[in-house]
Design a protein around this motif. Structure first.
Motif, PDB file in Angstrom:
ATOM      1  N   VAL A 286       0.821  -1.211   0.000  1.00  0.00           N
ATOM      2  CA  VAL A 286       0.000   0.000   0.000  1.00  0.00           C
ATOM      3  C   VAL A 286       0.858   1.267   0.000  1.00  0.00           C
ATOM      4  O   VAL A 286       0.531   2.259  -0.664  1.00  0.00           O
ATOM      5  CB  VAL A 286      -0.952   0.006   1.217  1.00  0.00           C
ATOM      6  N   ILE A 287       1.945   1.245   0.747  1.00  0.00           N
ATOM      7  CA  ILE A 287       2.762   2.459   0.903  1.00  0.00           C
ATOM      8  C   ILE A 287       3.960   2.485  -0.036  1.00  0.00           C
ATOM      9  O   ILE A 287       4.877   3.294   0.138  1.00  0.00           O
ATOM     10  CB  ILE A 287       3.261   2.584   2.357  1.00  0.00           C
ATOM     11  N   GLY A 288       3.921   1.602  -1.056  1.00  0.00           N
ATOM     12  CA  GLY A 288       5.055   1.540  -1.988  1.00  0.00           C
ATOM     13  C   GLY A 288       5.046   2.698  -2.977  1.00  0.00           C
ATOM     14  O   GLY A 288       4.682   2.520  -4.147  1.00  0.00           O
ATOM     15  N   ARG A 289       5.468   3.866  -2.512  1.00  0.00           N
ATOM     16  CA  ARG A 289       5.469   5.055  -3.385  1.00  0.00           C
ATOM     17  C   ARG A 289       6.662   5.065  -4.333  1.00  0.00           C
ATOM     18  O   ARG A 289       6.579   5.588  -5.430  1.00  0.00           O
ATOM     19  CB  ARG A 289       5.503   6.322  -2.535  1.00  0.00           C
ATOM     20  N   TRP A 290       7.780   4.512  -3.905  1.00  0.00           N
ATOM     21  CA  TRP A 290       8.992   4.551  -4.705  1.00  0.00           C
ATOM     22  C   TRP A 290       9.166   3.241  -5.477  1.00  0.00           C
ATOM     23  O   TRP A 290       8.752   2.164  -4.998  1.00  0.00           O
ATOM     24  CB  TRP A 290      10.193   4.781  -3.800  1.00  0.00           C
ATOM     25  N   PRO A 291       9.778   3.289  -6.645  1.00  0.00           N
ATOM     26  CA  PRO A 291       9.908   2.081  -7.476  1.00  0.00           C
ATOM     27  C   PRO A 291      10.540   0.904  -6.737  1.00  0.00           C
ATOM     28  O   PRO A 291      10.063  -0.232  -6.849  1.00  0.00           O
ATOM     29  CB  PRO A 291      10.781   2.560  -8.641  1.00  0.00           C
ATOM     30  N   TRP A 292      11.636   1.176  -5.993  1.00  0.00           N
ATOM     31  CA  TRP A 292      12.303   0.064  -5.308  1.00  0.00           C
ATOM     32  C   TRP A 292      11.404  -0.582  -4.249  1.00  0.00           C
ATOM     33  O   TRP A 292      11.435  -1.809  -4.042  1.00  0.00           O
ATOM     34  CB  TRP A 292      13.601   0.541  -4.655  1.00  0.00           C
ATOM     35  N   LEU A 293      10.553   0.242  -3.602  1.00  0.00           N
ATOM     36  CA  LEU A 293       9.659  -0.294  -2.583  1.00  0.00           C
ATOM     37  C   LEU A 293       8.521  -1.081  -3.233  1.00  0.00           C
ATOM     38  O   LEU A 293       8.060  -2.092  -2.677  1.00  0.00           O
ATOM     39  CB  LEU A 293       9.089   0.851  -1.739  1.00  0.00           C
ATOM     40  N   ARG A 294       8.093  -0.636  -4.414  1.00  0.00           N
ATOM     41  CA  ARG A 294       7.056  -1.383  -5.109  1.00  0.00           C
ATOM     42  C   ARG A 294       7.571  -2.745  -5.565  1.00  0.00           C
ATOM     43  O   ARG A 294       6.843  -3.744  -5.511  1.00  0.00           O
ATOM     44  CB  ARG A 294       6.555  -0.578  -6.304  1.00  0.00           C
ATOM     45  N   GLY A 353      -1.052  11.418   3.849  1.00  0.00           N
ATOM     46  CA  GLY A 353      -0.427  11.830   2.609  1.00  0.00           C
ATOM     47  C   GLY A 353       0.582  10.871   2.037  1.00  0.00           C
ATOM     48  O   GLY A 353       1.305  11.222   1.097  1.00  0.00           O
ATOM     49  N   LEU A 354       0.662   9.652   2.533  1.00  0.00           N
ATOM     50  CA  LEU A 354       1.597   8.677   1.978  1.00  0.00           C
ATOM     51  C   LEU A 354       1.106   8.143   0.643  1.00  0.00           C
ATOM     52  O   LEU A 354       1.898   7.711  -0.194  1.00  0.00           O
ATOM     53  CB  LEU A 354       1.805   7.521   2.963  1.00  0.00           C
ATOM     54  N   THR A 355      -0.209   8.129   0.472  1.00  0.00           N
ATOM     55  CA  THR A 355      -0.816   7.747  -0.810  1.00  0.00           C
ATOM     56  C   THR A 355      -1.985   8.686  -1.069  1.00  0.00           C
ATOM     57  O   THR A 355      -2.414   9.420  -0.171  1.00  0.00           O
ATOM     58  CB  THR A 355      -1.347   6.294  -0.787  1.00  0.00           C
ATOM     59  N   ARG A 356      -2.498   8.654  -2.272  1.00  0.00           N
ATOM     60  CA  ARG A 356      -3.705   9.422  -2.557  1.00  0.00           C
ATOM     61  C   ARG A 356      -4.891   8.797  -1.823  1.00  0.00           C
ATOM     62  O   ARG A 356      -4.933   7.590  -1.605  1.00  0.00           O
ATOM     63  CB  ARG A 356      -3.968   9.435  -4.064  1.00  0.00           C
ATOM     64  N   ARG A 357      -5.834   9.627  -1.454  1.00  0.00           N
ATOM     65  CA  ARG A 357      -7.005   9.124  -0.740  1.00  0.00           C
ATOM     66  C   ARG A 357      -7.933   8.403  -1.709  1.00  0.00           C
ATOM     67  O   ARG A 357      -8.290   8.930  -2.765  1.00  0.00           O
ATOM     68  CB  ARG A 357      -7.757  10.265  -0.050  1.00  0.00           C
ATOM     69  N   SER A 358      -8.330   7.192  -1.330  1.00  0.00           N
ATOM     70  CA  SER A 358      -9.200   6.393  -2.172  1.00  0.00           C
ATOM     71  C   SER A 358     -10.638   6.501  -1.662  1.00  0.00           C
ATOM     72  O   SER A 358     -10.919   7.155  -0.659  1.00  0.00           O
ATOM     73  CB  SER A 358      -8.755   4.928  -2.161  1.00  0.00           C
ATOM     74  N   ALA A 359     -11.564   5.833  -2.345  1.00  0.00           N
ATOM     75  CA  ALA A 359     -12.975   5.876  -1.945  1.00  0.00           C
ATOM     76  C   ALA A 359     -13.169   5.352  -0.534  1.00  0.00           C
ATOM     77  O   ALA A 359     -14.004   5.856   0.227  1.00  0.00           O
ATOM     78  CB  ALA A 359     -13.815   5.057  -2.936  1.00  0.00           C
ATOM     79  N   PRO A 415      -1.113   1.656  -4.908  1.00  0.00           N
ATOM     80  CA  PRO A 415      -0.365   0.964  -5.960  1.00  0.00           C
ATOM     81  C   PRO A 415      -1.044  -0.321  -6.417  1.00  0.00           C
ATOM     82  O   PRO A 415      -1.743  -0.985  -5.639  1.00  0.00           O
ATOM     83  CB  PRO A 415       0.979   0.676  -5.289  1.00  0.00           C
ATOM     84  N   VAL A 416      -0.820  -0.675  -7.670  1.00  0.00           N
ATOM     85  CA  VAL A 416      -1.485  -1.822  -8.277  1.00  0.00           C
ATOM     86  C   VAL A 416      -1.137  -3.121  -7.567  1.00  0.00           C
ATOM     87  O   VAL A 416      -1.945  -4.057  -7.527  1.00  0.00           O
ATOM     88  CB  VAL A 416      -1.133  -1.900  -9.777  1.00  0.00           C
ATOM     89  N   VAL A 417       0.067  -3.206  -6.992  1.00  0.00           N
ATOM     90  CA  VAL A 417       0.470  -4.438  -6.299  1.00  0.00           C
ATOM     91  C   VAL A 417      -0.484  -4.728  -5.142  1.00  0.00           C
ATOM     92  O   VAL A 417      -0.886  -5.874  -4.918  1.00  0.00           O
ATOM     93  CB  VAL A 417       1.918  -4.328  -5.779  1.00  0.00           C
TER      94      VAL A 417
END
Length: 598
Positions: A286-294, A353-359, A415-417
């Motif tokens: 969920v919090i994988g904002r950076w490519p390496w973390l994803r 603010g770690l990710t965009r707010r979802s529904a 993130p899609v993962v």
């Protein structure tokens, strides 16, 4: 569109798998203990008011209408399970659409959710008897009540009045549930509280209207039962009497809560230990904002999923049957926890603010009340069982799958993962349900041998159309043949000690006192016998009960028989050596024995 069609095909196929299996297994096996008790109480539903619950007044008339046909009653149960899960699924997806503005504008969206929830309904067949009981009434009643709450919530969201029939139906269902099992008031209270919170969104006038119409529905249910089924002044005292009998020997509420707590913690601990990597991966994804973390999250998710599947296969943790409830519940709980971890992380991450707010992050109070109700529903509807809550609770897995659907459709900003992980785990849980239900019916049916050994059609009328193990079919027929001179006409009183209510049914006999007879509850059984004799002789003149024993008779039963003016030693004699009567001690009245002997 393609994704929705894929979901419908996969979920529909998994749903069809357990539905067809249940249909195929409807004429197989027979349990003389619990299932026999249910069926015997249904057979004499209007003549024997001594019962733990009032479920016999619900299924008894149906059983009579179906010609006392066990196979047809099992198909009736299957029909109710399918219909209620579809109703619940439609109500949920209808409510969810209003909270997912980006949902595809096609009915395929609702169909996909309904198919997914129906696929989860297979847990109703994970281990219980094939014939319906009070657990079915409570589960199906709970899902129907929640469906009513969902219709209320949808109307409030749309700013339209709640249809009056929804509130009336809710009252009727409440009446049915209370009749079936009085401990359901805990569950009913929770659902009613959620309904009141939802209705409060339209003001106190809407709340008052809802209460009034629900009470009208409750009154309607009571009126129908009183006029067309059984007088409440007969049914209620019978239920109260039996509950008074067992009050001194049953678990206290404190003891039950302690059992629920300790076994629940054990289940949670085993789940966390066995699926820790997958749960950790769900949070990281969920919090994988950076490519390496994803990339790390994807690797962890794949590894965790593979290891979890391997663990399930090795531990046979997707196998049904009563002996496997502590294993397959770990598998399904792991899926639910993946969804919860993802949802909580997404909401918290969106807030900071770690990710965009979802529904899911924008839910209002009513939305959280509904989702919270679905989350606790499975375990609360199991309240009152003397077993760990999860043994009955996971039969309502459909409620948790609804929550998983809400999570999957409500986290599109993460993130899609993370989305793929929850989606994959949800599908895997439905595959597990298909496996659990199939094995629970075919390989490990309730107190019966497996499908491959159920090859002999029963020859006795009460078991018409049912296939049994050849040895069991032969023994039932031999016992009936030996006793036939004493059983005509049908309806002869028969006392079977212990847990042999099914044999009374097979012999077309009638219980004396409560239909349930258990070795650990001898005082309860004796009290039931004494109670019916106190009301007057419960049999025709000259036809005292036949007695079947799988043990030596105790002083408790002998004393109870004296209350019926029967002296066991003087009035009864052994019919035949136990080897000729299923290794049971079969006692018949001495006077009849003399006249029946050539």
């Amino acid at each position: 569109m393609v994704l929705l069609i894929g979901v419908i095909v996969v979920s529909g196929g998994l749903a069809a798998w357990w539905v067809l299996t249940a249909g195929r297994a409807a004429n197989e096996g027979f349990d003389i203990t619990d299932e026999g008790y249910y069926l015997l109480s249904y057979r004499w539903w209007d003549q024997n008011p001594l019962a733990l619950t009032g479920v016999q007044y619900l299924y008894g008339p149906v059983f009579e209408w179906l010609g006392y046909d066990i196979v047809r009653l099992r198909f009736f149960r299957l029909l109710t399970v399918v219909v209620v899960h579809l109703l619940f699924g439609y109500s949920f997806m209808r409510w969810l659409r209003g909270r997912r503005p980006g949902a595809p504008p096609t009915k395929l969206w609702e169909l996909a959710g309904m198919a997914t929830i129906l696929a989860a309904g297979g847990m109703c067949y994970s281990w219980l008897p094939m014939s319906p009981g009070y657990n079915d009434v409570i589960l199906l009643g709970a899902l129907t009540l929640v469906a009513c709450v969902l219709w209320m919530a949808t109307a409030v969201d749309r700013g339209t009045p709640v249809p009056f029939w929804v509130l009336v139906v809710a009252g009727v269902v409440i009446g049915v549930m209370v009749l079936a099992k009085w401990t359901s008031i805990v569950l009913i209270g929770l659902i009613v509280l959620a309904a009141l919170i939802v209705l409060a969104g339209q003001g106190w006038q809407a709340v008052a209207r809802g209460i009034g119409l629900a009470l009208a529905g409750l009154g309607l249910a009571a009126l129908v039962v009183q006029l067309f089924v059984v007088r409440l002044n007969v049914a209620v005292p019978g239920i109260v009497t039996v509950n008074r009998f067992i009050a001194e020997t049953s678990y206290s509420p404190t003891a039950l809560l302690e059992v629920y707590w300790s076994t629940g913690l054990d289940l949670l601990g085993r789940t966390l230990r066995q699926h820790a990597i997958l749960l950790f991966a769900a949070a990281v994804a969920v919090i994988g904002r950076w490519p390496w973390l994803r990339i790390l999250a994807a690797v962890l998710a794949v590894a965790g999923f593979v290891l979890s599947v391997r663990r399930v296969v090795i531990d046979d943790a997707a196998v049904g049957g009563s002996a496997h409830t502590s294993d397959y519940t770990v598998t399904l709980l792991a899926a639910v926890l993946v969804g919860l971890v993802t949802a909580v992380t997404a909401v918290v991450a969106g807030r900071y603010g770690l990710t965009r707010r979802s529904a899911l992050s924008r839910e209002n109070t009513r939305g959280w009340v509904v989702l919270g109700l679905l989350l606790v529903l499975p375990m609360v509807q199991a309240f009152g069982t003397n077993n760990p809550l999860y043994t009955i609770g996971f039969n309502a897995f459909a409620a948790w799958v609804a929550v998983l659907i809400a999570v999957v459709t409500g986290i599109w900003a993460v993130p899609v993962v993370a989305r793929m992980t929850v989606g994959l785990v949800t599908v895997a849980s439905l595959v597990a349900v298909a496996s659990i239900s199939y094995s629970g019916m075919f390989l490990h049916p309730y107190r019966s041998v497996g499908h491959a050994e159920l090859t002999e059609p029963a020859t006795l009328q009460p078991l018409k159309g049912v296939y049994l193990q050849p040895s069991a079919a032969r023994k039932y027929a031999e016992l009936e043949a030996v006793l036939r001179p004493y059983l005509q006409p049908p309806g002869r009183p028969v006392l079977a000690f212990d847990k042999m209510a099914g044999l009374v049914l097979v012999l077309q006999g009638k219980p004396v006192g409560e239909a349930w007879v258990a070795p650990k509850e001898r005082n309860r059984t004796a009290a039931g016998i004494e109670e019916v004799c106190r009301q007057g002789q419960p049999w025709s003149p000259g036809r005292p009960p036949i007695i079947l024993l799988n043990r030596r008779i105790s002083d408790v039963e002998i004393t109870a028989l004296r209350a019926c003016a029967l002296d066991f030693t003087a009035d009864y004699e052994l019919l035949a050596p136990p080897q000729q009567t299923m290794n049971l001690q079969v006692y018949v009245p001495r006077a009849e024995r003399v006249t029946a002997t050539p």
